[in-house]
Design a protein around this motif. Structure first.
Motif, PDB file in Angstrom:
ATOM      1  N   ARG A 158       0.842  -1.207   0.000  1.00  0.00           N
ATOM      2  CA  ARG A 158       0.000   0.000   0.000  1.00  0.00           C
ATOM      3  C   ARG A 158       0.871   1.249   0.000  1.00  0.00           C
ATOM      4  O   ARG A 158       0.615   2.198  -0.736  1.00  0.00           O
ATOM      5  CB  ARG A 158      -0.917   0.000   1.228  1.00  0.00           C
ATOM      6  CG  ARG A 158      -2.354   0.122   0.847  1.00  0.00           C
ATOM      7  CD  ARG A 158      -3.366   0.396   1.935  1.00  0.00           C
ATOM      8  NE  ARG A 158      -2.981   0.275   3.305  1.00  0.00           N
ATOM      9  CZ  ARG A 158      -3.092  -0.847   4.026  1.00  0.00           C
ATOM     10  NH1 ARG A 158      -3.570  -1.958   3.475  1.00  0.00           N
ATOM     11  NH2 ARG A 158      -2.744  -0.857   5.288  1.00  0.00           N
ATOM     12  N   PHE A 159       1.934   1.236   0.804  1.00  0.00           N
ATOM     13  CA  PHE A 159       2.831   2.396   0.826  1.00  0.00           C
ATOM     14  C   PHE A 159       3.581   2.517  -0.504  1.00  0.00           C
ATOM     15  O   PHE A 159       3.832   3.624  -0.977  1.00  0.00           O
ATOM     16  CB  PHE A 159       3.798   2.304   2.010  1.00  0.00           C
ATOM     17  CG  PHE A 159       3.190   2.772   3.308  1.00  0.00           C
ATOM     18  CD1 PHE A 159       2.848   4.116   3.466  1.00  0.00           C
ATOM     19  CD2 PHE A 159       2.953   1.899   4.351  1.00  0.00           C
ATOM     20  CE1 PHE A 159       2.284   4.569   4.654  1.00  0.00           C
ATOM     21  CE2 PHE A 159       2.385   2.346   5.543  1.00  0.00           C
ATOM     22  CZ  PHE A 159       2.043   3.677   5.691  1.00  0.00           C
ATOM     23  N   ALA A 160       3.931   1.391  -1.110  1.00  0.00           N
ATOM     24  CA  ALA A 160       4.620   1.429  -2.402  1.00  0.00           C
ATOM     25  C   ALA A 160       3.693   2.030  -3.466  1.00  0.00           C
ATOM     26  O   ALA A 160       4.113   2.840  -4.308  1.00  0.00           O
ATOM     27  CB  ALA A 160       5.047   0.027  -2.809  1.00  0.00           C
ATOM     28  N   GLU A 161       2.409   1.666  -3.403  1.00  0.00           N
ATOM     29  CA  GLU A 161       1.438   2.211  -4.359  1.00  0.00           C
ATOM     30  C   GLU A 161       1.304   3.717  -4.192  1.00  0.00           C
ATOM     31  O   GLU A 161       1.133   4.449  -5.161  1.00  0.00           O
ATOM     32  CB  GLU A 161       0.065   1.551  -4.150  1.00  0.00           C
ATOM     33  CG  GLU A 161      -0.051   0.261  -4.905  1.00  0.00           C
ATOM     34  CD  GLU A 161      -1.257  -0.566  -4.511  1.00  0.00           C
ATOM     35  OE1 GLU A 161      -1.825  -0.338  -3.418  1.00  0.00           O
ATOM     36  OE2 GLU A 161      -1.610  -1.456  -5.298  1.00  0.00           O
ATOM     37  N   ARG A 162       1.398   4.152  -2.946  1.00  0.00           N
ATOM     38  CA  ARG A 162       1.300   5.595  -2.707  1.00  0.00           C
ATOM     39  C   ARG A 162       2.479   6.321  -3.379  1.00  0.00           C
ATOM     40  O   ARG A 162       2.294   7.357  -4.008  1.00  0.00           O
ATOM     41  CB  ARG A 162       1.276   5.887  -1.210  1.00  0.00           C
ATOM     42  CG  ARG A 162       0.911   7.328  -0.935  1.00  0.00           C
ATOM     43  CD  ARG A 162       1.110   7.711   0.496  1.00  0.00           C
ATOM     44  NE  ARG A 162       0.083   7.166   1.377  1.00  0.00           N
ATOM     45  CZ  ARG A 162       0.062   7.405   2.692  1.00  0.00           C
ATOM     46  NH1 ARG A 162       0.996   8.151   3.252  1.00  0.00           N
ATOM     47  NH2 ARG A 162      -0.883   6.906   3.436  1.00  0.00           N
ATOM     48  N   ALA A 163       3.667   5.736  -3.268  1.00  0.00           N
ATOM     49  CA  ALA A 163       4.844   6.344  -3.915  1.00  0.00           C
ATOM     50  C   ALA A 163       4.633   6.396  -5.426  1.00  0.00           C
ATOM     51  O   ALA A 163       4.973   7.385  -6.084  1.00  0.00           O
ATOM     52  CB  ALA A 163       6.096   5.554  -3.579  1.00  0.00           C
ATOM     53  N   ALA A 164       4.049   5.327  -5.981  1.00  0.00           N
ATOM     54  CA  ALA A 164       3.821   5.270  -7.437  1.00  0.00           C
ATOM     55  C   ALA A 164       2.812   6.334  -7.851  1.00  0.00           C
ATOM     56  O   ALA A 164       3.002   7.044  -8.845  1.00  0.00           O
ATOM     57  CB  ALA A 164       3.322   3.881  -7.823  1.00  0.00           C
ATOM     58  N   ARG A 165       1.749   6.478  -7.077  1.00  0.00           N
ATOM     59  CA  ARG A 165       0.710   7.465  -7.381  1.00  0.00           C
ATOM     60  C   ARG A 165       1.273   8.875  -7.333  1.00  0.00           C
ATOM     61  O   ARG A 165       1.078   9.671  -8.239  1.00  0.00           O
ATOM     62  CB  ARG A 165      -0.421   7.337  -6.356  1.00  0.00           C
ATOM     63  CG  ARG A 165      -1.758   7.064  -6.969  1.00  0.00           C
ATOM     64  CD  ARG A 165      -2.928   7.107  -6.006  1.00  0.00           C
ATOM     65  NE  ARG A 165      -2.665   7.222  -4.591  1.00  0.00           N
ATOM     66  CZ  ARG A 165      -2.610   6.184  -3.754  1.00  0.00           C
ATOM     67  NH1 ARG A 165      -2.755   4.950  -4.208  1.00  0.00           N
ATOM     68  NH2 ARG A 165      -2.393   6.382  -2.466  1.00  0.00           N
ATOM     69  N   GLU A 166       2.013   9.145  -6.250  1.00  0.00           N
ATOM     70  CA  GLU A 166       2.519  10.510  -6.061  1.00  0.00           C
ATOM     71  C   GLU A 166       3.563  10.888  -7.102  1.00  0.00           C
ATOM     72  O   GLU A 166       3.783  12.060  -7.371  1.00  0.00           O
ATOM     73  CB  GLU A 166       3.094  10.668  -4.645  1.00  0.00           C
ATOM     74  CG  GLU A 166       2.007  10.706  -3.591  1.00  0.00           C
ATOM     75  CD  GLU A 166       2.556  10.844  -2.166  1.00  0.00           C
ATOM     76  OE1 GLU A 166       3.764  11.078  -1.999  1.00  0.00           O
ATOM     77  OE2 GLU A 166       1.749  10.716  -1.227  1.00  0.00           O
ATOM     78  N   ASN A 167       4.245   9.888  -7.645  1.00  0.00           N
ATOM     79  CA  ASN A 167       5.327  10.198  -8.589  1.00  0.00           C
ATOM     80  C   ASN A 167       5.011   9.762 -10.008  1.00  0.00           C
ATOM     81  O   ASN A 167       5.862   9.844 -10.889  1.00  0.00           O
ATOM     82  CB  ASN A 167       6.636   9.565  -8.115  1.00  0.00           C
ATOM     83  CG  ASN A 167       7.096  10.177  -6.805  1.00  0.00           C
ATOM     84  OD1 ASN A 167       7.707  11.233  -6.813  1.00  0.00           O
ATOM     85  ND2 ASN A 167       6.735   9.544  -5.697  1.00  0.00           N
ATOM     86  N   ASN A 168       3.788   9.262 -10.177  1.00  0.00           N
ATOM     87  CA  ASN A 168       3.311   8.942 -11.512  1.00  0.00           C
ATOM     88  C   ASN A 168       4.145   7.888 -12.246  1.00  0.00           C
ATOM     89  O   ASN A 168       4.555   8.096 -13.380  1.00  0.00           O
ATOM     90  CB  ASN A 168       3.227  10.249 -12.324  1.00  0.00           C
ATOM     91  CG  ASN A 168       2.282  10.108 -13.480  1.00  0.00           C
ATOM     92  OD1 ASN A 168       1.424   9.219 -13.472  1.00  0.00           O
ATOM     93  ND2 ASN A 168       2.453  10.938 -14.498  1.00  0.00           N
TER      94      ASN A 168
END
Ligand code: GLA
Length: 327
Positions: free
Chosen positions: A46-56
Motif C-alpha cells: 500500500r505504501f509502495a502504491e502511494r509512492a507510485a501514485r505521487e510520482n506517476n
C-alpha cells in the motif's frame, strides 16, 4: 483516406506524446513479496502504491511465494518493460539466482525485509537492502515482556519462555535471539527457555510448533511468548489458549504491529497477545520504491544498507501509532 503528409504528421504527434509521458508512464517498478496474504506485506504494498501514485510511475505487484514464481515474475517484469524491482524473497538463498535473472532482464535490484544471500551463504552486499534492526527489535520484545512481568509481580525465575524460532532466516534468528538475551539479562534462567522451531513462518507454523512444547512442559503455568512476527506469535498464543492458559497467565509480544496485532487489541477482552513492536512499513514500502524510482530516473543509487526501528504498540496506544504511521 489519410494523405501521406497527414499520416506522417499524426505519427509524429503520437511519438511526441509518448516522449512527453516518458518519465511518467514508462517507469515501471516491480515489487515482489514472499507472503502476499500477510498483513505486513499488504501494508508495504500500500505504501509502495502511494509512492507510485505521487510520482506517476507504474507499480507491478507480484506474489513470489516460491522460487519458480519469483523467477517467472522477474521474466514477466522484463517482458513488460520494467526497469527495476524490489523483492522480499521466499528463501534468501535464492539470492544469486534472483540477481542473475534481474541482470538478464536489465532490472535494477533492491531487497527489502529479508536480505539476499549469495552462493557462499553470506549477504550479497552489492544489492541495496532495507531491513529492520532485528537484534535491537528482538531486545525490545524481551524488555517489554520483562517490564510487564514486573508489573504483574511475576518472578522471571518461575516463568517459561516459549520461543517460536525460524533460524534459517537471519532476521528471524536475530529477533528471537535478541528477545531471549534481553530476558536472560533481566533474570530469566537460561534453562527456562524452550525453543519451538517452526516449519513455516505463519500462524499455523507458530501454532504447530508451540503445541508439543506446551504439552511437554505442562507443569509450567506462566509463559512469555516470542517469535519472528505477529502471525507466528499469534499461532503460539492460540496454542496456549488450547492448553487452558489465558491473558492472565501469558505475556506474548509480536513484531510488525500490522492488522493481525491490531485485531487482537480491538477485542473486547484482552488476550495474551500483550504488545507488538510496530515496524516502519512506510519506510519499507514507500521509501524503497521511491529510492528505486530515483535510481532509474536520476541515477541516484540507494544506500547499500538501511536499518529501520520499531515502537512498542499495545491496546493503549495502537490507534495513535496507526494514525501516525498512515499520515
Ligand atoms: C520478515 C517477516 C515479516 C516482517 C518483515 C519486516 O520478512 O516475515 O513478517 O516482519 O520481515 O522486515
Amino acid at each position: 483516406m489519410l494523405t501521406r503528409k497527414r499520416f506522417i504528421g499524426a505519427a509524429f504527434a503520437s511519438l511526441a506524446a509518448t516522449a512527453c509521458n516518458r518519465n511518467a508512464a514508462t517507469t515501471k517498478i516491480g515489487f515482489i513479496v514472499k507472503q502476499p496474504e500477510e498483513p505486513w506485506f499488504q501494508t508495504e504494498w500500500r505504501f509502495a502504491e502511494r509512492a507510485a501514485r505521487e510520482n506517476n510511475f507504474e507499480l507491478i505487484k507480484i506474489g513470489g511465494t516460491d522460487g519458480e514464481r519469483v523467477l517467472a515474475g522477474i521474466d514477466n517484469l522484463g517482458a513488460r518493460g520494467a526497469q527495476g524491482m524490489i523483492i522480499c524473497a521466499p528463501d534468501t538463498r535464492l539470492g544469486a539466482a534472483i540477481q542473475q535473472r534481474a541482470t538478464a532482464n536489465q532490472l535494477k535490484l533492491m531487497s527489502v525485509d529479508d536480505r539476499l544471500l549469495g552462493a557462499d551463504e553470506l549477504p550479497i552486499e552489492s544489492i541495496p537492502h532495507v531491513g529492520i534492526s532485528a537484534t535491537q527489535i528482538g531486545r525490545q520484545v524481551g524488555e517489554t515482556i520483562a517490564a510487564e512481568a514486573a508489573q504483574r509481580g511475576w518472578a522471571l525465575s518461575e516463568i517459561g519462555l516459549l520461543r517460536t524460532t525460524f533460524d534459517n532466516l537471519e532476521t528471524a534468528r536475530q529477533r528471537t535471539d535478541g528477545a531471549r538475551d534481553a530476558l536472560i539479562e533481566s533474570g530469566l534462567p537460561a534453562a527456562r527457555v524452550f525453543d519451538a522451531p517452526m516449519r513455516t513462518s505463519d500462524t499455523e507454523g507458530g501454532f504447530n510448533a508451540a503445541n508439543p512444547v506446551l504439552m511437554r512442559q505442562g507443569a509450567i503455568r506462566r509463559w512469555a511468548v516470542v517469535g519472528m512476527n505477529d502471525e507466528t506469535v499469534l499461532g503460539a498464543v492460540r496454542a496456549t489458549e488450547g492448553a487452558g492458559l489465558g491473558a492472565a497467565d501469558v505475556i506474548a509480544v509480536g513484531i510488525n504491529g500490522s492488522a493481525s496485532a491490531q485485531g487482537e487489541f480491538q477485542k473486547a477482552q484482552p488476550t495474551a497477545f500483550f504488545a507488538s513492536i510496530l515496524l516502519d512499513a512506510r519506510r519499507h514500502g514507500f521509501e524503497t520504491t521511491l529510492a528505486m524510482y530515483r535510481w532509474i530516473t536520476e541515477n541516484v543509487e540507494p544506500p547499500l544498507l538501511t536499518y529501520t526501528d520499531g515502537k512498542v504498540m499495545t491496546r493503549e496506544n495502537w490507534e495513535t501509532l496507526k494514525a501516525e504511521q498512515a499520515a
